[in-house]
Design an enzyme around this catalytic site. Structure first.
Site, PDB file in Angstrom:
ATOM      1  N   TYR A   1      -9.233   5.575   8.167  1.00 42.28           N
ATOM      2  CA  TYR A   1      -9.428   5.820   9.608  1.00 42.28           C
ATOM      3  C   TYR A   1     -10.427   6.973   9.711  1.00 42.28           C
ATOM      4  CZ  TYR A   1      -4.931   3.348  10.355  1.00 42.28           C
ATOM      5  OH  TYR A   1      -3.906   2.432  10.386  1.00 42.28           O
TER       6      TYR A   1
ATOM      7  N   PRO B   1      -3.840   0.231  18.747  1.00 39.21           N
ATOM      8  CA  PRO B   1      -3.579  -0.220  17.363  1.00 39.21           C
ATOM      9  C   PRO B   1      -3.778   0.859  16.293  1.00 39.21           C
ATOM     10  CG  PRO B   1      -5.533  -1.273  18.260  1.00 39.21           C
ATOM     11  CD  PRO B   1      -4.910  -0.520  19.371  1.00 39.21           C
TER      12      PRO B   1
ATOM     13  N   TYR C   1       4.165   6.372  10.015  1.00 33.88           N
ATOM     14  CA  TYR C   1       3.299   5.245   9.661  1.00 33.88           C
ATOM     15  C   TYR C   1       4.095   4.133   8.968  1.00 33.88           C
ATOM     16  CZ  TYR C   1      -1.118   2.921   8.463  1.00 33.88           C
ATOM     17  OH  TYR C   1      -2.157   2.018   8.376  1.00 33.88           O
TER      18      TYR C   1
ATOM     19  N   HIS D   1       0.840  -1.196   0.000  1.00 30.47           N
ATOM     20  CA  HIS D   1       0.000   0.000   0.000  1.00 30.47           C
ATOM     21  C   HIS D   1       0.878   1.251   0.000  1.00 30.47           C
ATOM     22  CE1 HIS D   1      -4.285  -1.299   1.375  1.00 30.47           C
ATOM     23  NE2 HIS D   1      -3.790  -2.149   0.474  1.00 30.47           N
TER      24      HIS D   1
ATOM     25  N   LYS E   1       1.338  -0.183  15.002  1.00 33.14           N
ATOM     26  CA  LYS E   1       2.724  -0.271  15.467  1.00 33.14           C
ATOM     27  C   LYS E   1       3.045  -1.518  16.285  1.00 33.14           C
ATOM     28  CE  LYS E   1       4.017   3.156  13.367  1.00 33.14           C
ATOM     29  NZ  LYS E   1       4.189   2.442  12.100  1.00 33.14           N
TER      30      LYS E   1
HETATM   31  P1  FAS Z   1       1.792 -11.998  21.651  1.00 34.46           P
HETATM   32  O1  FAS Z   1       0.939 -11.584  22.759  1.00 34.46           O
HETATM   33  O2  FAS Z   1       1.355 -11.993  20.242  1.00 34.46           O
HETATM   34  O3  FAS Z   1       2.480 -13.407  21.915  1.00 34.46           O
HETATM   35  C1  FAS Z   1       2.866 -13.780  23.219  1.00 34.46           C
HETATM   36  C2  FAS Z   1       2.872 -15.301  23.267  1.00 34.46           C
HETATM   37  O4  FAS Z   1       3.328 -15.692  24.572  1.00 34.46           O
HETATM   38  C3  FAS Z   1       1.478 -15.892  23.078  1.00 34.46           C
HETATM   39  O5  FAS Z   1       1.492 -16.912  22.110  1.00 34.46           O
HETATM   40  C4  FAS Z   1       1.107 -16.413  24.467  1.00 34.46           C
HETATM   41  O6  FAS Z   1       0.301 -17.562  24.409  1.00 34.46           O
HETATM   42  C5  FAS Z   1       2.476 -16.734  25.050  1.00 34.46           C
HETATM   43  N1  FAS Z   1       2.481 -16.718  26.506  1.00 34.46           N
HETATM   44  C6  FAS Z   1       1.853 -15.850  27.330  1.00 34.46           C
HETATM   45  N2  FAS Z   1       2.030 -16.213  28.621  1.00 34.46           N
HETATM   46  C7  FAS Z   1       2.797 -17.350  28.607  1.00 34.46           C
HETATM   47  C8  FAS Z   1       3.313 -18.204  29.596  1.00 34.46           C
HETATM   48  N3  FAS Z   1       3.057 -17.963  30.899  1.00 34.46           N
HETATM   49  N4  FAS Z   1       4.043 -19.264  29.216  1.00 34.46           N
HETATM   50  C9  FAS Z   1       4.320 -19.489  27.897  1.00 34.46           C
HETATM   51  N5  FAS Z   1       3.842 -18.719  26.893  1.00 34.46           N
HETATM   52  C10 FAS Z   1       3.091 -17.667  27.258  1.00 34.46           C
HETATM   53  N6  FAS Z   1      -1.064  -4.642  16.577  1.00 34.46           N
HETATM   54  C11 FAS Z   1      -1.173  -3.983  15.402  1.00 34.46           C
HETATM   55  O7  FAS Z   1      -0.152  -3.515  14.875  1.00 34.46           O
HETATM   56  N7  FAS Z   1      -2.404  -3.848  14.786  1.00 34.46           N
HETATM   57  C12 FAS Z   1      -3.551  -4.388  15.343  1.00 34.46           C
HETATM   58  O8  FAS Z   1      -4.629  -4.255  14.787  1.00 34.46           O
HETATM   59  C13 FAS Z   1      -3.476  -5.083  16.561  1.00 34.46           C
HETATM   60  N8  FAS Z   1      -4.594  -5.646  17.135  1.00 34.46           N
HETATM   61  C14 FAS Z   1      -4.480  -6.313  18.345  1.00 34.46           C
HETATM   62  C15 FAS Z   1      -5.602  -6.903  18.978  1.00 34.46           C
HETATM   63  C16 FAS Z   1      -5.473  -7.570  20.213  1.00 34.46           C
HETATM   64  C17 FAS Z   1      -6.701  -8.199  20.871  1.00 34.46           C
HETATM   65  C18 FAS Z   1      -4.216  -7.643  20.853  1.00 34.46           C
HETATM   66  C19 FAS Z   1      -4.067  -8.316  22.200  1.00 34.46           C
HETATM   67  C20 FAS Z   1      -3.099  -7.065  20.239  1.00 34.46           C
HETATM   68  C21 FAS Z   1      -3.228  -6.410  18.975  1.00 34.46           C
HETATM   69  N9  FAS Z   1      -2.126  -5.844  18.325  1.00 34.46           N
HETATM   70  C22 FAS Z   1      -2.200  -5.183  17.146  1.00 34.46           C
HETATM   71  C23 FAS Z   1      -0.840  -5.952  18.890  1.00 34.46           C
HETATM   72  C24 FAS Z   1      -0.327  -7.338  18.559  1.00 34.46           C
HETATM   73  O9  FAS Z   1      -0.240  -7.474  17.150  1.00 34.46           O
HETATM   74  C25 FAS Z   1       1.014  -7.456  19.222  1.00 34.46           C
HETATM   75  O10 FAS Z   1       1.821  -6.305  19.000  1.00 34.46           O
HETATM   76  C26 FAS Z   1       1.748  -8.681  18.785  1.00 34.46           C
HETATM   77  O11 FAS Z   1       0.912  -9.783  18.985  1.00 34.46           O
HETATM   78  C27 FAS Z   1       3.032  -8.745  19.597  1.00 34.46           C
HETATM   79  O12 FAS Z   1       3.557  -9.995  19.443  1.00 34.46           O
HETATM   80  P2  FAS Z   1       4.264 -10.729  20.691  1.00 34.46           P
HETATM   81  O13 FAS Z   1       5.190  -9.771  21.325  1.00 34.46           O
HETATM   82  O14 FAS Z   1       4.775 -12.001  20.136  1.00 34.46           O
HETATM   83  O15 FAS Z   1       3.119 -10.983  21.762  1.00 34.46           O
HETATM   84  C1  PHB Z   2      -5.885  -4.330  10.827  1.00 33.61           C
HETATM   85  O1  PHB Z   2      -6.028  -4.535   9.603  1.00 33.61           O
HETATM   86  O2  PHB Z   2      -6.167  -5.189  11.700  1.00 33.61           O
HETATM   87  C2  PHB Z   2      -5.361  -2.990  11.283  1.00 33.61           C
HETATM   88  C3  PHB Z   2      -4.816  -2.128  10.344  1.00 33.61           C
HETATM   89  C4  PHB Z   2      -4.322  -0.895  10.774  1.00 33.61           C
HETATM   90  C5  PHB Z   2      -4.399  -0.546  12.115  1.00 33.61           C
HETATM   91  C6  PHB Z   2      -4.945  -1.430  13.047  1.00 33.61           C
HETATM   92  C7  PHB Z   2      -5.433  -2.658  12.627  1.00 33.61           C
HETATM   93  O3  PHB Z   2      -3.932   0.670  12.516  1.00 33.61           O
END
Ligand code: FAS
Ligand code: PHB
Length: 389
Positions: free
Chosen positions: A200, A292, A384, A72, A296
């Site tokens: 957005y 989000p 961005y 994009h 980032k």
């Molecule tokens: P994660 O949380 O992805 O991974 C951590 C891992 O550790 C998991 O698999 C978990 O099961 C494991 N773990 C936890 N406790 C443990 C334990 N006690 N023992 C062993 N393993 C354990 N970011 C964006 O950029 N755009 C978005 O739209 C966006 N939407 C999101 C929506 C939600 C609901 C959440 C929670 C986050 C969102 N994020 C978004 C942020 C997300 O993408 C994170 O930045 C990303 O998952 C980070 O990756 P990790 O650091 O690997 O953490």
């Molecule tokens: C998504 O596609 O999930 C998304 C994209 C941009 C954002 C947040 C979420 O800033």
């Protein structure tokens, strides 16, 4: 068991780090609480900065991303009838890649055996030990047996609720947090996106985001009060609200369909410092959370992993202790800039309950400024696409 680096968590941080270390011949083991299917069922990030794309390229597992991902060159800010396009490609010479976190994680899981990356899923009661010594260890239980692995380093990639951050003594660690008064209600559906780029929207009824996973799969969000429950939102009620908030032009090209996934995610800004203590390093959501809005979260995890893998290889291969000593400051410098951008875009594009007429006027004035100033659009664009590594 013994290894050089014990990694807690097999989300994108843990899998990216484990793969990068294995590609450099470093022994490591990943310990994960959930099952692969559970991890893949979590719908999260959708937009990749170049650093995340480059790490996948370095690992040689960028094929599907390049075939199925959508490069994009811009995105849009909507304010009522007005649509302000941020032409990131013209303003920065860079693009972002629209390719879901789920697919990144799937590609990393599939490649793990070829990297010789051992991942132990379904563990319980993970605990970190002796992180202030040069012989840390991690213990856990699985199928009723206690296990232990000795390592030279432990990296906490276990997300916001994992145990690693809490292994840093209170006297050493400090955190800063802002909890937002709303969450994002997201829907994933196999329908074509309403627009070829992200929108957005700041509408008088609230925030909306039109995103996508492919040309046939869309991802939408609206902000909702924290008291809302996902079961109170039928698909039709959510589609109706999206049409209103995204405006008549987007609504006219919006296709409805049954939700494949629908969930509410709370929003917070959070940073825990330092990101290293003794032989424990933290990467990704274990150390920081962003709203989000700025896309980032996943990309900060990638830059943390980039810095951490460089520091670990330098130490373990040539006993260069400076890189490890400098990891936390280096990672935090980029984390805080992303925290600022994510907070500021959230502030600009959401209606806060405590805001009055003045705050709303400030939002309109800032959007007017962005619409009329290339310099303002360039500042948004360079954040961005991702600030330099
Ligand atoms: P994660 O949380 O992805 O991974 C951590 C891992 O550790 C998991 O698999 C978990 O099961 C494991 N773990 C936890 N406790 C443990 C334990 N006690 N023992 C062993 N393993 C354990 N970011 C964006 O950029 N755009 C978005 O739209 C966006 N939407 C999101 C929506 C939600 C609901 C959440 C929670 C986050 C969102 N994020 C978004 C942020 C997300 O993408 C994170 O930045 C990303 O998952 C980070 O990756 P990790 O650091 O690997 O953490
Ligand atoms: C998504 O596609 O999930 C998304 C994209 C941009 C954002 C947040 C979420 O800033």
């Amino acid at each position: 068991m013994r290894t050089q680096v014990a990694i807690v968590g097999a989300g994108p941080s843990g899998l990216l780090l484990g793969s990068l270390l294995r590609a450099e011949g470093i022994e490591c083991v990943v310990i994960e609480r959930q099952t692969p299917d559970h991890i893949l069922s979590r719908i999260r990030a959708g937009v990749l900065e170049q650093i995340t794309v480059q790490l996948m390229e370095r690992l040689g597992i960028d094929g599907r991303m390049k075939a199925e991902g959508l490069p994009h060159g811009g995105f849009n800010l909507a304010d009522g009838e007005r649509l302000i396009r941020i032409d990131i490609e013209a303003l920065t010479g860079k693009q972002v890649m629209v390719y879901g976190q789920t697919e990144i994680t799937r590609d990393l899981m599939a490649a793990a055996p070829s990297f010789g990356l051992e991942i132990i899923y379904g563990v319980q009661d993970v605990a970190l030990h002796d992180i202030e010594s040069d012989a840390p260890s991690v213990t856990w239980s699985k199928d009723g047996t206690e296990q232990r692995i000795d390592a030279q380093f432990v990296v906490g990639c276990d997300g916001f609720h994992g145990p690693s951050r809490r292994a840093i003594p209170d006297a050493v660690g400090r955190s800063l947090e802002k909890v937002y008064p709303f969450g994002w209600l997201g829907i994933l559906a196999d329908v074509p996106p309403c627009n070829h780029e992200l929108i957005y929207a700041n509408h008088e009824r609230g925030f909306a985001l039109a995103s996508m996973r492919s040309s046939t799969r869309s991802r939408y969000y609206i902000d909702v009060p924290l008291t809302e429950r996902v079961e109170d939102w039928s698909d039709d009620r959510l589609w109706d609200e999206l049409e209103i908030r995204l405006g008549p032009q987007a609504a006219a090209s919006m296709t409805r369909g049954p939700s494949l996934e629908k969930s509410i995610a709370p929003l917070r800004s959070f940073v825990s410092e330092p990101m290293r203590h003794g032989r424990l390093l933290l990467c990704g959501d274990a150390a920081h959370i962003v709203p989000p809005t700025g896309a980032k979260g996943l990309n900060l995890a990638a830059s943390d992993v980039h810095y951490a893998s460089q520091a670990l290889v330098a130490h373990l291969r040539t006993n260069d202790t400076d890189a490890i000593a400098g990891y936390s400051d280096k990672a935090l410098a980029r984390v805080w800039k992303a925290e600022r951008f994510s907070w500021s875009l959230t502030r600009l594009m959401h209606r806060f309950p405590e805001d009055g007429a003045f705050e709303r006027r400030m939002q309109v004035a800032e959007l007017d400024y962005i619409a009329s100033s290339e310099a303002a659009r360039q500042a948004i664009a360079e954040n961005y696409v991702g600030l330099p590594i």
